[in-house]
Design a protein around this motif. Structure first.
Motif: not given
Ligand SMILES: NC(=O)c1ccc[n+]([C@@H]2O[C@H](COP(=O)([O-])OP(=O)(O)OC[C@H]3O[C@@H](n4cnc5c(N)ncnc54)[C@H](O)[C@@H]3O)[C@@H](O)[C@H]2O)c1
Length: 354
Positions: A34, A55, A60, A95, A98, A115, A144, A181
């Motif tokens: 996302i 990241d 990524n 999450s 955050h 997020q 969103s 994931k």
């Molecule tokens: N708003 C929406 O509609 C929506 C939709 C999907 C996901 N989300 C939220 O987005 C967030 C991410 O979800 P995702 O599916 O993209 O997950 P994901 O696992 O694909 O992405 C998370 C990223 O964070 C990185 N990461 C982990 N720890 C880190 C750190 N300490 N510092 C920097 N990078 C770090 C990981 O390597 C990964 O690339 C979640 O909280 C999810 O709830 C929101």
């Protein structure tokens, strides 16, 4: 707050110049599924400049940099926060991180677009909103679905009063795949299962459309693989149903799930019923992306809007536009706390910080 940059004439090497005016510069933390999407949409809309990307997964980071070559990789949140030209941080990590990452960014004087969920519970969420207030920085959360054309139409109908007394709200979000994931299934990293992942959107949509009424008498049932969940801090739920009474006199019913045998990829809807008719936001053909708004008059349905609608990422664009205008803290951020308090009640959690 805003940075003025000119620039990037075509280089001797012939790389294409980025023309820039007075767009806020942003750092991106977490560019998985996302985070990368939100980064690309913000860049495409040219509302902000993607300056640096961090990241913990190098692949990524590289994939994100490939789409925004003018940005540079940076190795930590602290390093982003040290960049004086960075005005805002966009956070899309798992999450559990955050709240702390958002607070650190706010305390460093940066605006944040995070997020959902902003926190794993109401106590965490309150601390983040308090930090934004203290720093007087714009705090946005990626709710969103508010930005879909269909929900905008539903919001207008609900707000107009034409539904009369709204006495029932039905909220449904079944994601028949569930997350792919591993961290989503660890409550320490996710804060919970389908309620905090999907229910957060629906509770927000209903309360937002109804001007955030008081929420009382929350009763819920959580399941994991068909069995009741009694310890949601240890086990993530994959099915939840909850009912609650709103201060307006309306009854609200929520159902959400991961991996339900729903017969399609997704069932998503928020329906409002009143003495003057009904209105619904709903997906079509099991799609995660295509939504309609429908107005109901007895047995008759009127379509208010139909796909296509390029809504994905628009919450981030709206936040960046507000940042570009120089907006600081906005009381709307208290809405994130109100939603988190409802989720705590669904989970049977007690906010010790009250
Ligand atoms: N708003 C929406 O509609 C929506 C939709 C999907 C996901 N989300 C939220 O987005 C967030 C991410 O979800 P995702 O599916 O993209 O997950 P994901 O696992 O694909 O992405 C998370 C990223 O964070 C990185 N990461 C982990 N720890 C880190 C750190 N300490 N510092 C920097 N990078 C770090 C990981 O390597 C990964 O690339 C979640 O909280 C999810 O709830 C929101």
């Amino acid at each position: 707050m805003m940075q003025d940059t000119l620039t990037n004439p075509t280089t001797e090497a012939g790389t294409t110049a980025i023309t820039n005016t007075s767009k806020p510069k942003l750092g991106f933390l977490g560019v998985g599924w996302i985070g990368r999407n939100r980064m690309e949409v913000i860049a495409q809309h040219q509302v902000a400049e993607v300056t640096c990307i961090s990241d913990t997964a190098p692949e990524n980071c590289s994939a994100a940099l490939a789409t925004i070559p003018s940005a540079h990789a940076i190795n930590s949140l602290d390093a982003i926060l040290e960049q004086s030209e960075v005005e805002g941080v966009v956070i899309a990590t798992p999450s559990a991180f955050h709240a702390a990452q958002t607070i650190a960014s706010l305390e460093a004087g940066k605006a944040v677009f995070c997020q959902k969920p902003l926190g794993r519970n109401a106590a965490e969420t309150k601390r983040v909103v308090a930090a934004a207030r203290k720093a007087d920085r714009l705090l946005g959360v990626d709710l969103s679905y508010r930005h879909t054309q269909a929900m905008q139409e539903v919001y207008k109908v609900v707000q107009s009063g034409e539904l009369g007394h709204i006495y029932a709200v039905e909220l449904v979000f079944h994601n028949a795949y569930g997350p792919d994931k591993a961290w989503f299934y660890d409550p320490k990293l996710s804060g919970g299962g389908c309620v905090i992942d999907l229910g957060v959107h629906l509770v927000d949509l209903a309360l937002w459309a109804l001007d955030f009424p008081e929420v009382q008498n929350v009763k819920s049932h959580l399941f994991a693989k068909g069995q009741p969940v009694t310890n949601p801090d240890e086990v993530v739920e994959d099915f939840a149903t909850a009912s609650m009474a709103l201060g307006t006199g309306a009854h609200l019913q929520l159902s959400c799930s991961w991996n339900l045998p729903a017969g399609q990829e997704a069932i998503i809807s928020a329906t409002f019923y009143g003495t003057g008719g009904g209105v619904a936001f709903k997906n079509t053909n099991g799609s995660f992306y295509d939504f309609v708004a429908e107005r109901y008059y007895g047995t008759r349905t009127e379509r208010l809007c139909s796909p296509p609608d390029a809504w994905s990422g628009m919450a981030g664009v709206a936040w960046a536009e507000r940042l570009a205008k120089g907006e600081g803290f906005n009381n709307e951020a208290e809405e994130y706390v109100k939603v988190a308090e409802v989720l705590d009640k669904i989970y049977g959690r007690y906010d010790a910080e009250g």
